[in-house]
Scaffold this motif. Structure first.
Motif, mmCIF file in Angstrom:
data_model
loop_
_atom_site.group_PDB
_atom_site.id
_atom_site.type_symbol
_atom_site.label_atom_id
_atom_site.label_comp_id
_atom_site.label_asym_id
_atom_site.label_seq_id
_atom_site.Cartn_x
_atom_site.Cartn_y
_atom_site.Cartn_z
ATOM 1 N N TYR A 33 8.242 -3.532 -0.945
ATOM 2 C CA TYR A 33 7.514 -2.318 -1.347
ATOM 3 C C TYR A 33 6.433 -1.916 -0.342
ATOM 4 O O TYR A 33 5.711 -0.957 -0.561
ATOM 5 C CB TYR A 33 6.838 -2.520 -2.706
ATOM 6 N N VAL A 68 0.831 -8.066 -2.535
ATOM 7 C CA VAL A 68 -0.361 -7.941 -3.382
ATOM 8 C C VAL A 68 -0.989 -9.314 -3.604
ATOM 9 O O VAL A 68 -0.436 -10.342 -3.199
ATOM 10 C CB VAL A 68 -0.030 -7.207 -4.704
ATOM 11 N N CYS A 93 -2.460 -5.806 -9.010
ATOM 12 C CA CYS A 93 -1.170 -5.551 -9.655
ATOM 13 C C CYS A 93 -1.460 -5.255 -11.124
ATOM 14 O O CYS A 93 -2.073 -6.077 -11.819
ATOM 15 C CB CYS A 93 -0.286 -6.795 -9.516
ATOM 16 N N SER A 94 -1.018 -4.080 -11.584
ATOM 17 C CA SER A 94 -1.313 -3.702 -12.971
ATOM 18 C C SER A 94 -0.647 -4.658 -13.958
ATOM 19 O O SER A 94 -1.153 -4.909 -15.045
ATOM 20 C CB SER A 94 -0.850 -2.259 -13.230
ATOM 21 N N LEU A 95 0.506 -5.203 -13.562
ATOM 22 C CA LEU A 95 1.210 -6.139 -14.449
ATOM 23 C C LEU A 95 0.420 -7.449 -14.574
ATOM 24 O O LEU A 95 0.188 -7.936 -15.690
ATOM 25 C CB LEU A 95 2.626 -6.382 -13.899
ATOM 26 N N ASN A 121 4.262 -12.499 -11.242
ATOM 27 C CA ASN A 121 3.234 -11.440 -11.198
ATOM 28 C C ASN A 121 2.117 -11.766 -12.192
ATOM 29 O O ASN A 121 1.926 -11.078 -13.206
ATOM 30 C CB ASN A 121 3.829 -10.068 -11.570
ATOM 31 N N CYS A 179 4.264 -3.154 -15.873
ATOM 32 C CA CYS A 179 3.867 -2.619 -14.565
ATOM 33 C C CYS A 179 3.779 -1.098 -14.699
ATOM 34 O O CYS A 179 4.717 -0.468 -15.196
ATOM 35 C CB CYS A 179 4.929 -2.996 -13.527
ATOM 36 N N HIS A 180 2.691 -0.512 -14.236
ATOM 37 C CA HIS A 180 2.501 0.936 -14.422
ATOM 38 C C HIS A 180 3.515 1.764 -13.631
ATOM 39 O O HIS A 180 3.718 2.931 -13.930
ATOM 40 C CB HIS A 180 1.072 1.329 -14.050
ATOM 41 N N VAL A 181 4.143 1.175 -12.618
ATOM 42 C CA VAL A 181 5.159 1.922 -11.850
ATOM 43 C C VAL A 181 6.502 1.859 -12.598
ATOM 44 O O VAL A 181 7.096 2.901 -12.922
ATOM 45 C CB VAL A 181 5.326 1.324 -10.424
ATOM 46 N N HIS A 182 6.944 0.664 -12.890
ATOM 47 C CA HIS A 182 8.273 0.505 -13.499
ATOM 48 C C HIS A 182 8.348 1.014 -14.930
ATOM 49 O O HIS A 182 9.412 1.403 -15.409
ATOM 50 C CB HIS A 182 8.690 -0.973 -13.425
ATOM 51 N N GLU A 207 11.867 -4.727 -14.591
ATOM 52 C CA GLU A 207 10.536 -4.371 -15.116
ATOM 53 C C GLU A 207 10.560 -2.973 -15.742
ATOM 54 O O GLU A 207 9.563 -2.527 -16.305
ATOM 55 C CB GLU A 207 9.488 -4.404 -13.993
ATOM 56 N N CYS A 273 3.821 2.196 -5.634
ATOM 57 C CA CYS A 273 2.750 1.321 -6.111
ATOM 58 C C CYS A 273 1.574 1.449 -5.143
ATOM 59 O O CYS A 273 1.666 1.031 -3.989
ATOM 60 C CB CYS A 273 3.250 -0.116 -6.163
ATOM 61 N N PHE A 275 -1.066 -0.128 -5.029
ATOM 62 C CA PHE A 275 -1.610 -1.427 -4.587
ATOM 63 C C PHE A 275 -0.829 -1.919 -3.366
ATOM 64 O O PHE A 275 -1.403 -2.377 -2.390
ATOM 65 C CB PHE A 275 -1.523 -2.455 -5.715
ATOM 66 N N MET A 276 0.493 -1.828 -3.452
ATOM 67 C CA MET A 276 1.330 -2.268 -2.327
ATOM 68 C C MET A 276 1.012 -1.451 -1.071
ATOM 69 O O MET A 276 1.083 -1.970 0.043
ATOM 70 C CB MET A 276 2.810 -2.093 -2.686
HETATM 71 FE FE1 SF4 Z 1 2.464 -5.005 -9.653
HETATM 72 FE FE2 SF4 Z 1 2.842 -2.906 -8.023
HETATM 73 FE FE3 SF4 Z 1 4.814 -4.710 -8.413
HETATM 74 FE FE4 SF4 Z 1 4.081 -3.047 -10.353
HETATM 75 S S1 SF4 Z 1 5.025 -2.501 -8.402
HETATM 76 S S2 SF4 Z 1 4.506 -5.200 -10.561
HETATM 77 S S3 SF4 Z 1 1.870 -2.900 -10.037
HETATM 78 S S4 SF4 Z 1 2.813 -5.048 -7.456
#
Ligand code: SF4
Ligand code: 13P
Length: 317
Positions: A33, A68, A93-95, A121, A179-182, A207, A273, A275-276
């Motif tokens: 990512y 991350v 990581c939101s997760l 995670n 996870c806020h993305v998935h 996810e 993401c 964060f990534m």
């Molecule tokens: Fe965490 Fe980002 Fe992976 Fe989602 S995509 S699990 S927020 S590192």
């Protein structure tokens, strides 16, 4: 008046990274990512499982973990004598954040007969309350190795937990994290895409929510989705995971078309993401140059978190 230093070109930064890497016996690892330009210069690219495996066996003195925070922590726990750098320590990581260590410890305490399985995670503090760590690449294999009547707690990703329950027939108790993305991909928009691209196969990370898992041609970790695309013969794929993976998919399968799935909110780039993406080429260079920011893990926490990570590596062989 002092003049602002002129920005170095990408080519110069890449050359400096390459020089510093040799000088410091450093290994640059990147998750799928990461930004394209970081994947381009990485010595090793992989999913969470491959990154942990590689960290465990490298003889480099310095690991630059382009991913991350929890990925850096996992590497540091496995290699306490090495310097582990994450170019931007703010890459969270939101997760992982959806699982507070103290609340998780209470949850574990209130289910004493259960084996505790945690997704990679998570923070080191959550891993310290865990019996076995898993990634999306080995969760099924590891759960299937446990006795059929074993009571299991699984956290923090609820969607991955539901997926593992569905494919293994287990009834693991699930923590309610995501996870806020998935968790934000839109099934309606993906169905619309599917109507416009009837030949496209749908690749879904576990996810993602259950309805998306159900319409998928393949559910799997980033590495598993990549492998599927390489071996499959469809001309097009709708990729339902963080869009950074498209770089490696396009590199490995040059003749195929990869479409990034949209999230519910059309205004935002929610399939990325943030964060990534906090790690940049410049920050990789600075981390190598300055030997920071360095990941540290409390010794007592690291000692407790090591065993469940090692069990994962043993059980996924
Ligand atoms: Fe965490 Fe980002 Fe992976 Fe989602 S995509 S699990 S927020 S590192
Ligand atoms: P994998 O690399 O294990 O598929 O995990 C995806 C992820 O969300 C990493 O942050």
């Amino acid at each position: 008046m002092e003049s602002t230093p002129s920005p170095r070109s990408i080519k110069e930064i890449k050359a400096e990274i390459s020089r510093l890497k040799k000088d410091k016996n450093a290994l640059i690892m990147a998750h799928y990512y990461q930004r394209d330009e970081i994947q381009e210069i990485a010595d090793f690219i992989g999913d969470s499982l491959a990154l942990a495996r590689q960290a465990a066996k490298t003889d480099a003195d310095v690991i630059v973990m382009c991913g991350v925070h929890f990925m850096g922590e996992t590497a540091k726990i496995l290699c306490p004598d090495k310097t582990v750098l994450v170019p931007d320590l703010g890459a969270g990581c939101s997760l992982a954040d959806s699982c507070d260590p103290e609340e998780f410890a209470e949850f574990v305490k209130s289910h004493p007969e259960h084996t505790v399985v945690s997704y990679v995670n998570t923070s080191a503090a959550v891993k310290a309350h865990t019996d076995i760590v898993v990634t999306s690449g080995n969760a099924r294999k590891i759960i299937e190795k446990l006795p059929a009547d074993e009571k299991i707690i699984f956290g923090p990703d609820h969607n991955l937990g539901e997926y593992i329950n569905s494919v293994t027939g287990r009834e693991m108790l699930l923590w309610n994290g995501a996870c806020h993305v998935h968790d934000r991909f839109s099934i309606e928009k993906i169905m619309e895409m599917k109507r416009e691209h009837p030949e496209a196969k749908v690749l879904v990370h576990p996810e993602c929510r259950r309805p998306l898992q159900l319409i998928a041609d393949k559910v799997g970790s980033t590495a598993a989705l990549l492998e599927f695309a390489e071996q499959d013969d469809a001309p097009e794929y709708i990729v339902v995971t963080e869009s950074g993976i498209l770089f490696e998919m396009r590199r490995k399968c040059p003749g195929k078309i990869f479409l990034s799935a949209p999230a519910e909110d059309a205004e935002c780039q929610c399939n990325q993401c943030e964060f990534m993406k906090m790690n940049t080429l410049e920050k990789v260079y600075e981390a190598l140059r300055d030997g920071k920011p360095e990941i540290t893990v409390d010794a007592e926490v690291a000692e407790k978190a090591l065993r469940p990570i090692e069990r994962m590596l043993e059980m996924s062989e």
